[in-house]
Structures are given as structure tokens and as C-alpha cells.
Motif scaffolding. Sequence first.
Motif: not given
Length: 597
Positions: A425-453
Motif C-alpha cells: 500500500a505504501v509503495l503504491v501510494r508514494e509512487t503511483f497515488g491511485y487505486s484502480f478505481s481512483t485511477w479510472r477517475f483520473h483518466l476521466r479527468g476527475e480529481t477525487i482520490r477516495s470516498a471522503h465527502d
Amino acid sequence: MLQSTITKLLSSRKNRAQVHTALHLLNARGIAVVGVACVVGALAAVTVTAMSWIVQEMHWLLFGLERGARLSAMFSLSSSSQALVPVMGGVLLGLTIAYLRRRQYRTPIDPIEANALYGGRLSATDTAIVAVQTIISSGFGASVGLEAAYTQSGSGLASRLASFLQLRRNDVRILVGCGAGGAIAAAFGAPLTGAFYGFELIIGVYSVANVAPAMAAAVTASLTASYLGGAQFPIEVGPVPAMTALQYLPYLLLGFLAGAASIAIMQLVTLVERGFSRLSIDAALRPAIGGCLIGALALITPQVLSSGHGALHRELAMNYGLYVVAELFVLKLIASAVSLGSGFRGGLFFASLFLGALLGKIFAEAMIFLLPQTGVDPMIAAVVGMTSLAVGVVGAPLTMTFLALESSGNLALTGVVLAASIVSAVLVRETFGYSFSTWRFHLRGETIRSAHDVSWTRNLTVERMMREDVRTLPDTTTIEEFRRQVPLGAAQRVIVTDADKKYAGMLLVAEVYALDAGNEAEGASIRTLAKYQDTLLVPSMNVKAAADIFARSGSEELPVVDNFSNRRVVGLLTEAHLLRRYAEELDKARKDLSGES
């Protein structure tokens, strides 16, 4: 279907006004919300069981399997013509894509996005689209899992029920997490896994107030699925001896490798998707092309088909050689990337578990050959690899740790699994910064990184915070004339505009008056003193974006222009006012989260 039935049953009561008045009492936290969470968990379990049954029936029918057999557990296709089944699924899915495009329907909102931006509101149509397309994809053999449909359906049911009961925003968000967590608990027969899935991925935060409803939903879902005959997810590990800290080291290395592999997998899916896009082939035709490639891979081994439940159990039970395991890892990886990249609907939840188990076995075989003294156990390595790679892709270390614990029933695994998962988890967060779901958001131009309101940060725009009383002067104004028009103390800053009334910079009044008289060239223009000429705000910017610009510029006040092309000044915003409004809205959001009135 379940959503419409529930709505009809509740709305058919004679005195609906009295019913809504009574149900409005659920706005009080406590046992009532827990009761609703239990209902949500039961509904999620029914939905998961139904979808799983439908897909299994499709596998038996389309691939000619015996009753009870798993598609991915087959050693080979019984007929080469069965390789065309994924192609048929691609054609059918393509028809749904074409229909939705004709109706100009937007991309469905998933539970993470709903909780982050829309207060947990999910559309019944979105839920139906995701469920149907995922069932088609997995039912016809595409290398995707059903977990996306499970969580979407569970969350959708929860959202609709909470909306009918007129619950508060935060209660809706919690119940959406309960629906998704209940779906995962039902799918794997693992209530702790489901509850922490809801905490880590859908609700976005663990708190004491959320424990009761989340756990109630997960336990209810697990029991309901068991009662309905839902398949469990057991892993037979056998006795695990107590390990010293030194014996953890190889598994920590495996966690690191799994984290790196998860990043590579997410990037590969994106690369394949972009490759299909560059082919200039209509999006409705891409799944059929992907189906051809998946069918070709299935001729080599059917273990690449569908989610891979049968294949995972077979791989954990059997002791195949390094070449066989490595070959299956590569083929499954390609099949999953092609499936998602070509447009099949689904996710990488179970695929990441399967690929992680294979990676663990490959690691164990390599360590036995290179460093046999480390004593790496292939089964433990498979479980560690399974959870670590899934953590990198899904982004939920506690969820995956509990999955390993509940599915194996072995407490001795908990420490090593959690340690390796954290490394991943630390490696992915520090070097990539996304999970698969949030990475898909990023590709769509969305900036959310989690479900925080974070919806309040989007609603708090520059337009809502700026003041419109802007003092402007043309850039042809001389310094001497400026001093006559703007006495010292009359204003702190003045905006400079060019001949087309476009923003040309900002003057600090005190700095203009601080100039030595000898340095003032006769007729010198104020344009030469203007600062922040290319630092602008626009009304649609949210508070976070504006704060970032203030931080980079170092200015205490910035102009607001209508857009970056016209550059017509419409207002001013001070950093102090922005920070004050941010603090006010943050305090309000925290009170909403804690349930204060």
C-alpha cells in the motif's frame, strides 16, 4: 427490479403521509439506522446471490459445463467453437453501448464517486446498467469479476432506501457503504472483510459511529447469503508455525514486488485501452474484438475466463511447476487487460487476488531455488501475494488482511499478511497515488482520490467568495497620474487593464508610492510596475484549486477573470477571506459528519 418492488410496496400504503412522518424519525442515529443497515445487508445478499446464480447458469449453458463445475477450473474447452462465446458476449455488450450512446447517457456513477461528490445519491438506472453489462461480460467469459456489479447493486439499493426514508446526508453515505460492504461480505462469506471494505473504500473513514451499521449489514449479508446457498471462499492453508521477525523479510519483499506489479497491471490496462482507442474503431465494436482475443487465450487455457474462482482454488490446491504458474500469470494478466481495455464491464477485484496468488507461488519457487535457507512456504507466499497485490489494485489493506484471515481461518497468517499489505500500500501510494478505481477517475479527468465527502469543496467556488468592487486603471496611465487618482490609503491594490480591457497585471499602491522621485521617468506607464500578470483565478475554480494558486504566487490578493481567453476582470479574492471560508465550511462538514445539528 428489487428497488422498484420495494418502492411500490412502501408507496402503496393507504396513509403515505403518516408513513413518511414515522419514517422521518429514522433521522435520529442509533438502533433505527442499524435496523435499516440490516435490511440493506439482506437485500445486498439477495442481489449478490441472484447475480452469481445467473452468471453460473450462463456458464453451464454457454460452455456446456456440468452442474456445479466452475468455468475457470476447466483443463481445456470441450469444443474449439466455445472460444466464440466471448465474441458473442462482446457483440451483445456492444449493442448496449450503442444504445446508451444513442440515448446520450453519461458514464454511470459508482459508490465511491457518489459518496465523495453526491452525498451517496445513486441512480437506479446506473445500477441497472452496471449490473446488466457486468453480467453479460462475466457470463460470456470475459476475464472480469462480478464484484463491481455486486457493490454497485448493494449501494444502489441502500441509496434508494435511504432516500425514501428521507435520511440525513451522512446517514445516506454510511448506508451506501453498508450496501457495498454487505455485497462483499455476501460474495465471500466474510463479514469483517465486507465491513472494512465499506469503511476503507466507500465511506472513506473508520469511526465508532459507523461500526454498528457497517457490521450489522455485513453480518446480515453473510448470514443471508449462506442461507440462500451462496458460495463461500475458503482457503486451505494448513498449520502455520509461529514466525520470527527475520522470517518476515522474504514476505515483505513479496509485498514490495506485489505493489510494483499492481502498478504495472493498472498501467497495462490503460495502455491496452488507449491502444483500442487509437485504432479508430467504434467503441461498440471493441468488445467483440476483445472477445476474439480472449477466446484465443481460452484455447490455450480456460483458466483465463471469467473471474477465476475455480482456477484460484485449483492453483491453491495443486503444486504446479514454475513454468506452468508463470505462463498462467501472463495469460490471465493479458486476458484481464484486454477485457477491460476493450470495453467489457467489470473490475480487477478477484483478478487481482488470482494474479497475486500466482505471483506468490512464482516468488516461492524462485526463493526455493535461489535462497532455500529462507524457508519460504509456497502456500503462505500465495496468500501473502494474493492480498498484497489486491491491496495495490483495490487499495484496502485491512479489507484484504481480513479476507485472508476469514477465508483461511488461520490467525497466524494475520501478522505477515498485514505487514506485506502495508508495504504494498505504501509503495503504491508514494509512487503511483491511485487505486484502480481512483485511477479510472483520473483518466476521466476527475480529481477525487477516495470516498471522503469533498463535494463542499467543489461547491465553494471562487465566484461565491470573490468581491466585485474592483478598481481598474488602463495600462497607459502614468505613475504621476496614478498618484493623483489613487491617494495613499484609498486602496491596497489596483488592477491594470490593456486597451482591450483585458487584465494586464496588479499594482500594489504602497509600492508605487515608495518609488523615489528620481526613478520616475517622465510619462512612465504603470504597466512597468504591474505584478502577477499571468496569475489569475476564474469563477468556476473551487477553493482547493484557488488555494494552490495563492500558495504558488505568494500574493495576498488575486484578480478573478471571466475566462482565460477573454481575461475580463470580474472580481477580486483575498487569500485571508478564502482561508476563512474554507475553515467555516470544513467545520460545518465535520459537524455534519459527527451528526451535530
